[in-house]
Design an enzyme around this catalytic site. Structure first.
Site, PDB file in Angstrom:
ATOM      1  N   VAL A  44     -15.604  26.240  -7.161  1.00  9.58           N
ATOM      2  CA  VAL A  44     -14.193  25.917  -7.389  1.00  9.58           C
ATOM      3  C   VAL A  44     -13.370  26.220  -6.137  1.00  9.58           C
ATOM      4  CG1 VAL A  44     -12.157  26.386  -8.793  1.00  9.58           C
ATOM      5  CG2 VAL A  44     -14.410  26.289  -9.880  1.00  9.58           C
ATOM      6  N   CYS A  45     -13.643  27.346  -5.500  1.00  6.38           N
ATOM      7  CA  CYS A  45     -12.913  27.726  -4.284  1.00  6.38           C
ATOM      8  C   CYS A  45     -13.124  26.710  -3.170  1.00  6.38           C
ATOM      9  CB  CYS A  45     -13.356  29.111  -3.816  1.00  6.38           C
ATOM     10  SG  CYS A  45     -13.041  30.426  -5.011  1.00  6.38           S
ATOM     11  N   THR A  46     -14.322  26.178  -3.067  1.00  7.04           N
ATOM     12  CA  THR A  46     -14.616  25.171  -2.042  1.00  7.04           C
ATOM     13  C   THR A  46     -13.739  23.941  -2.244  1.00  7.04           C
ATOM     14  OG1 THR A  46     -16.877  25.963  -1.776  1.00  7.04           O
ATOM     15  CG2 THR A  46     -16.429  23.706  -1.071  1.00  7.04           C
TER      16      THR A  46
END
Length: 210
Positions: A44-46
Site C-alpha cells: 500500500v505504501c508503494t
C-alpha cells in the site's frame, strides 16, 4: 505531544533522501503535504508514494511541497524508491524523512500503540505557508489515502484564504461557496459584487469563480 489544527507545526532537523533538512526553513513560504507511511517495501505504501510522485505537477501548481516519512534509514528509503519508480511508472522527486529513532513520529503523534509500537499510521498534515497546521487526517495501515480528497481540501483551504469564504460538503473547484455568518449582508454586498443567494440568514451562497 499532540498536534492540533491551528498549531504551528513543530520544527525538527533530520536526515532525508535529499539531505538533512530543518523543517521550518524548508517549508516556510509554501504549503506542505506531510505524510507518514508504516514501512518501506510494503504494497500500500508503494502505491501511495507512487501516487504522490505522479501528482507532482498538481502539487506544484498549488505551491505545495511534499514530504514523506517512515521509520527506516535513508539507505533503505533510497533502495525502495527504485522499486516505487519501477512499479508505479514514475520518478520520486520529493524527500522522505528517515525517522529511525521515532523522533518526528512521536513529535507529531504518528505512533498509535494499538496499531503498532514502532510503525507510523497513515497520517496527513496539510501545513500552510505560515507553518500553521490546517488539516489532519489519519488512515489505518490497510487503507491507502484518497489523493483526490487531499487535492480537494488543499483547493478548499486556498480558496477560503483567498476570498474569506467557507466550502460546503463535497465542494469542488468552481462550485458555490458559503459566506461566513460573521460577514454582514451589507459587507457581503460590497465584498461579493457578483451577488449571493440567501437560503437562511446563516446560509448564503456565492460563486467566486465567476
Amino acid at each position: 505531544m499532540s498536534v492540533r489544527i491551528g498549531d504551528i507545526a513543530p520544527n525538527f532537523e533530520i536526515a532525508t533522501t535529499q539531505g538533512n533538512i530543518d523543517f521550518h526553513a524548508w517549508a516556510k513560504g509554501s504549503w506542505v503535504f506531510f505524510f507518514s507511511h508504516p514501512a518501506d517495501y510494503t504494497p500500500v505504501c508503494t502505491t501511495e508514494m507512487g501516487r504522490t510522485a505522479q501528482l507532482a505537477a498538481e502539487f506544484e501548481r498549488r505551491q505545495v511541497k511534499c514530504l514523506g516519512l517512515s521509520t527506516e534509514s535513508v539507505e533503505q528509503h533510497l533502495g525502495w524508491i527504485n522499486d516505487i519508480n519501477e512499479t508505479q511508472n514514475t520518478q520520486v522527486q520529493f524527500p522522505i524523512v528517515a525517522d529511525s529513532e521515532l523522533k518526528v513520529a512521536k513529535l507529531y503523534d504518528m505512533i498509535h500503540p494499538n496499531a503498532s509500537e514502532t510503525a507510523t499510521v497513515r497520517t496527513v498534515f496539510i501545513i500552510d505557508p505560515n507553518l500553521k497546521v490546517r488539516l489532519m487526517m489519519t488512515y489505518p495501515m490497510s487503507v491507502g489515502r484518497n489523493f483526490t480528497e487531499i487535492l480537494r481540501v488543499i483547493d478548499a483551504l486556498q480558496t477560503g484564504d483567498q476570498y474569506g469564504v467557507a466550502c460546503p460538503a463535497d465542494w469542488q473547484v468552481g462550485g458555490d461557496v458559503i459566506i461566513p455568518p460573521s460577514v454582514s449582508s451589507e459587507a457581503a454586498e460590497e465584498k461579493f459584487p457578483q451577488g449571493f443567494k440567501t437560503v437562511k440568514p446563516y446560509l448564503r451562497y456565492t460563486n467566486v469563480s465567476k
